[in-house]
Write a protein that holds these residues in place. Structure first.
Motif, PDB file in Angstrom:
ATOM      1  N   LYS A  83       3.926   6.626   0.947  1.00 51.41           N
ATOM      2  CA  LYS A  83       3.464   5.287   1.330  1.00 51.41           C
ATOM      3  C   LYS A  83       4.004   4.234   0.347  1.00 51.41           C
ATOM      4  O   LYS A  83       4.346   3.115   0.727  1.00 51.41           O
ATOM      5  CB  LYS A  83       1.926   5.277   1.331  1.00 51.41           C
ATOM      6  N   GLU A  84       4.104   4.640  -0.920  1.00 54.15           N
ATOM      7  CA  GLU A  84       4.586   3.720  -1.970  1.00 54.15           C
ATOM      8  C   GLU A  84       6.022   3.256  -1.681  1.00 54.15           C
ATOM      9  O   GLU A  84       6.401   2.143  -2.020  1.00 54.15           O
ATOM     10  CB  GLU A  84       4.558   4.397  -3.359  1.00 54.15           C
ATOM     11  N   GLU A  85       6.811   4.144  -1.072  1.00 55.26           N
ATOM     12  CA  GLU A  85       8.214   3.806  -0.783  1.00 55.26           C
ATOM     13  C   GLU A  85       8.278   2.648   0.218  1.00 55.26           C
ATOM     14  O   GLU A  85       9.046   1.699   0.034  1.00 55.26           O
ATOM     15  CB  GLU A  85       8.948   5.038  -0.235  1.00 55.26           C
ATOM     16  N   ILE A  86       7.461   2.737   1.261  1.00 57.03           N
ATOM     17  CA  ILE A  86       7.387   1.651   2.265  1.00 57.03           C
ATOM     18  C   ILE A  86       6.888   0.370   1.603  1.00 57.03           C
ATOM     19  O   ILE A  86       7.456  -0.706   1.793  1.00 57.03           O
ATOM     20  CB  ILE A  86       6.417   2.058   3.413  1.00 57.03           C
ATOM     21  N   ILE A 107       8.811  -3.258   1.374  1.00 60.02           N
ATOM     22  CA  ILE A 107       8.213  -4.478   1.944  1.00 60.02           C
ATOM     23  C   ILE A 107       8.112  -5.563   0.869  1.00 60.02           C
ATOM     24  O   ILE A 107       8.470  -6.722   1.105  1.00 60.02           O
ATOM     25  CB  ILE A 107       6.832  -4.169   2.580  1.00 60.02           C
ATOM     26  N   GLU A 108       7.675  -5.173  -0.324  1.00 60.83           N
ATOM     27  CA  GLU A 108       7.560  -6.143  -1.441  1.00 60.83           C
ATOM     28  C   GLU A 108       8.924  -6.758  -1.758  1.00 60.83           C
ATOM     29  O   GLU A 108       9.046  -7.964  -1.964  1.00 60.83           O
ATOM     30  CB  GLU A 108       6.986  -5.449  -2.687  1.00 60.83           C
ATOM     31  N   ASP A 109       9.965  -5.908  -1.800  1.00 66.69           N
ATOM     32  CA  ASP A 109      11.326  -6.390  -2.099  1.00 66.69           C
ATOM     33  C   ASP A 109      11.801  -7.382  -1.040  1.00 66.69           C
ATOM     34  O   ASP A 109      12.420  -8.395  -1.358  1.00 66.69           O
ATOM     35  CB  ASP A 109      12.321  -5.214  -2.174  1.00 66.69           C
ATOM     36  N   LEU A 110      11.485  -7.085   0.225  1.00 62.79           N
ATOM     37  CA  LEU A 110      11.911  -7.963   1.317  1.00 62.79           C
ATOM     38  C   LEU A 110      11.183  -9.311   1.249  1.00 62.79           C
ATOM     39  O   LEU A 110      11.800 -10.364   1.439  1.00 62.79           O
ATOM     40  CB  LEU A 110      11.641  -7.283   2.671  1.00 62.79           C
ATOM     41  N   ILE A 111       9.894  -9.259   0.961  1.00 65.81           N
ATOM     42  CA  ILE A 111       9.100 -10.500   0.880  1.00 65.81           C
ATOM     43  C   ILE A 111       9.563 -11.347  -0.311  1.00 65.81           C
ATOM     44  O   ILE A 111       9.682 -12.564  -0.213  1.00 65.81           O
ATOM     45  CB  ILE A 111       7.588 -10.179   0.815  1.00 65.81           C
ATOM     46  N   LYS A 112       9.875 -10.664  -1.430  1.00 69.41           N
ATOM     47  CA  LYS A 112      10.352 -11.373  -2.637  1.00 69.41           C
ATOM     48  C   LYS A 112      11.614 -12.181  -2.344  1.00 69.41           C
ATOM     49  O   LYS A 112      11.837 -13.245  -2.887  1.00 69.41           O
ATOM     50  CB  LYS A 112      10.677 -10.344  -3.742  1.00 69.41           C
ATOM     51  N   LYS A 113      12.461 -11.623  -1.455  1.00 71.59           N
ATOM     52  CA  LYS A 113      13.707 -12.318  -1.118  1.00 71.59           C
ATOM     53  C   LYS A 113      13.439 -13.507  -0.195  1.00 71.59           C
ATOM     54  O   LYS A 113      14.367 -14.225   0.183  1.00 71.59           O
ATOM     55  CB  LYS A 113      14.683 -11.345  -0.447  1.00 71.59           C
ATOM     56  N   GLY A 114      12.167 -13.678   0.181  1.00 68.92           N
ATOM     57  CA  GLY A 114      11.776 -14.837   0.996  1.00 68.92           C
ATOM     58  C   GLY A 114      12.279 -14.791   2.420  1.00 68.92           C
ATOM     59  O   GLY A 114      12.389 -15.808   3.106  1.00 68.92           O
ATOM     60  N   GLU A 115      12.599 -13.560   2.903  1.00 68.29           N
ATOM     61  CA  GLU A 115      13.189 -13.459   4.245  1.00 68.29           C
ATOM     62  C   GLU A 115      12.137 -13.431   5.348  1.00 68.29           C
ATOM     63  O   GLU A 115      12.351 -13.973   6.431  1.00 68.29           O
ATOM     64  CB  GLU A 115      14.085 -12.223   4.328  1.00 68.29           C
ATOM     65  N   VAL A 116      11.020 -12.759   5.086  1.00 66.36           N
ATOM     66  CA  VAL A 116       9.945 -12.675   6.095  1.00 66.36           C
ATOM     67  C   VAL A 116       8.580 -12.691   5.410  1.00 66.36           C
ATOM     68  O   VAL A 116       8.467 -12.463   4.204  1.00 66.36           O
ATOM     69  CB  VAL A 116      10.038 -11.378   6.946  1.00 66.36           C
ATOM     70  N   SER A 117       7.551 -12.922   6.223  1.00 70.41           N
ATOM     71  CA  SER A 117       6.180 -12.855   5.700  1.00 70.41           C
ATOM     72  C   SER A 117       5.688 -11.421   5.770  1.00 70.41           C
ATOM     73  O   SER A 117       6.292 -10.577   6.443  1.00 70.41           O
ATOM     74  CB  SER A 117       5.271 -13.748   6.547  1.00 70.41           C
ATOM     75  N   MET A 118       4.584 -11.156   5.122  1.00 66.39           N
ATOM     76  CA  MET A 118       3.973  -9.820   5.151  1.00 66.39           C
ATOM     77  C   MET A 118       3.684  -9.396   6.598  1.00 66.39           C
ATOM     78  O   MET A 118       3.908  -8.250   6.985  1.00 66.39           O
ATOM     79  CB  MET A 118       2.674  -9.833   4.318  1.00 66.39           C
TER      80      MET A 118
END
Length: 411
Positions: free
Chosen positions: A327-330, A334-345
């Motif tokens: 679960k930690e991998e997902i 997700i955290e990395d993607l949100i950090k890049k400001g590409e999408v919301s949670m």
């Protein structure tokens, strides 16, 4: 006034010449419901992996009918009584067995319609055609549903060694170029017989059956569940989910009217009245591809990105494993993607998701493949075979997958 010759001959790259056996079959093939199958790809988005895989469900249905003709010929030669009405019912049932497939079928079953499989829709089409053809499909529908008293007939249409599987393995192997899927359907059909109303294969055909089961396993991993085909189909499911979500919020997306109908309405099995069925009958691959081409230019960033992935074959990264992903991998992805400001949670699940696939070449708990031994006893193919591989093939193999954008670091 000239009469149309309905006893046509078609040229098929797999079997050579296929004959249409009678005018009723010709009229069914000519019906718009069946002609739609010319515009439904047999292998969905597999052409993104195998460029030749552009053959259609129309092709496949005719191939199934052709080998059903061969099977009936062999069984009659061996003394199995099959009346002209039963023969016709078998042709109709196998010809129409896939008529309920939607465009890019398996993606549709989870998005355009909700929890309705293609078998249920095939039956609805058959009932409608039966009304149009004055009840001439009644026996075929009985056979298709398993309500007819001759069990072997259902086995010819739907079992672990039916005409459907025999055609799609040979056909898909040919069009993809995956040689491991090529089977000897002629040999398998020549070995068929019926004992006590059960379809059996003579023991001397056992090696052909072993090859058939092995080919099925290899085709699943190399073609049907190939990771690129799999991720493309998963992205398409996400596209349709997003489009439906936007449409139901009032966003007007350019698309064909039948597709708009399914985008606007939640359609489940009990909603399939004649109007819904007619709308479904107008849907094909072209509606979806046309929509993808339009939607890639939409203001909605998620829909636009997902469509571009399929149109340009620039897909998400997919990793397969025999173990479940942590679960930690997902969470980290997700955290990395949100950090890049590409999408919301809330929207991250469109680009990062996990799941599992299962392949079982032979199911011991289902109706077995029966082998007729020389002493006239009947045995399950796994017991009759000296191939230890067959025991292994009857165990389900599960693989887990995780999908995420390529630019994210793998953990």
């Amino acid at each position: 006034m000239s009469q149309i010759n309905k006893l046509k001959i078609l040229n098929d790259p797999i079997y050579g010449f296929i004959t249409i056996p009678n005018p009723l079959i010709y009229d069914l093939i000519q019906h718009p419901y069946f002609q739609r199958l010319r515009r439904i790809s047999q292998m969905g988005l597999s052409y993104l992996v195998y460029p030749g895989a552009h053959h259609t469900r129309f092709h496949h249905a005719l191939g199934c009918m052709h080998i059903m003709q061969k099977a009936i010929e062999v069984l009659r030669f061996k003394g199995v009584s099959i009346s002209p009405d039963e023969e016709n019912a078998l042709y109709i049932a196998i010809l129409l067995h896939d008529i309920g497939h939607g465009p890019f079928s398996h993606a549709m079953e989870h998005s355009i319609v909700e929890n309705v499989n293609h078998e249920a829709i095939s039956l609805l089409f058959m009932d409608k055609l039966n009304a149009d053809f004055d009840g001439k499909l009644s026996l075929a529908i009985k056979v298709f549903k398993g309500d007819y008293n001759r069990k072997f007939m259902l086995q010819l249409i739907s079992s672990q060694l039916d005409m459907d599987r025999m055609d799609y393995l040979k056909r898909d192997s040919f069009y993809t170029g995956v040689a491991e899927g090529n089977i000897n359907s002629d040999r398998l059909i020549q070995m068929m017989n019926v004992v006590d109303d059960v379809l059996v294969l003579e023991e001397k055909g056992i090696y052909s059956i072993e090859k058939f089961l092995m080919a099925r396993r290899l085709m699943y991993w190399q073609a049907y569940l190939h990771k690129t085909s799999l991720v493309a189909e998963l992205i398409l499911t996400k596209v349709l989910k997003r489009a439906k979500e936007l449409t139901q919020k009032g966003v007007v997306l350019p698309c064909s009217e039948p597709l708009r109908f399914f985008m606007k309405n939640k359609i489940e099995r009990e909603d399939f009245n004649d109007n819904v069925l007619d709308q479904f009958a107008q849907l094909d691959d072209f509606d979806i591809v046309g929509a993808l081409k339009s939607w890639q230019h939409q203001d909605d960033v998620i829909l636009s990105k997902l469509c571009k992935m399929i149109i340009n074959r620039d897909l998400l990264k997919i990793k397969l494993s025999s173990e479940k992903f942590a679960k930690e991998e997902i969470t980290k992805l997700i955290e990395d993607l949100i950090k890049k400001g590409e999408v919301s949670m809330a929207d991250a699940s469109y680009f990062i998701f996990k799941g599992k696939i299962k392949n079982q070449a032979y199911n011991k708990t289902a109706e077995p493949i029966h082998i007729l031994k020389k002493d006239k006893s009947i045995e399950d193919v796994v017991e009759a075979s000296d191939q230890l591989n067959l025991k292994a093939l009857s165990k389900p193999v599960t693989k887990y997958y995780i999908c995420f954008p390529k630019h994210l670091k793998e953990n």
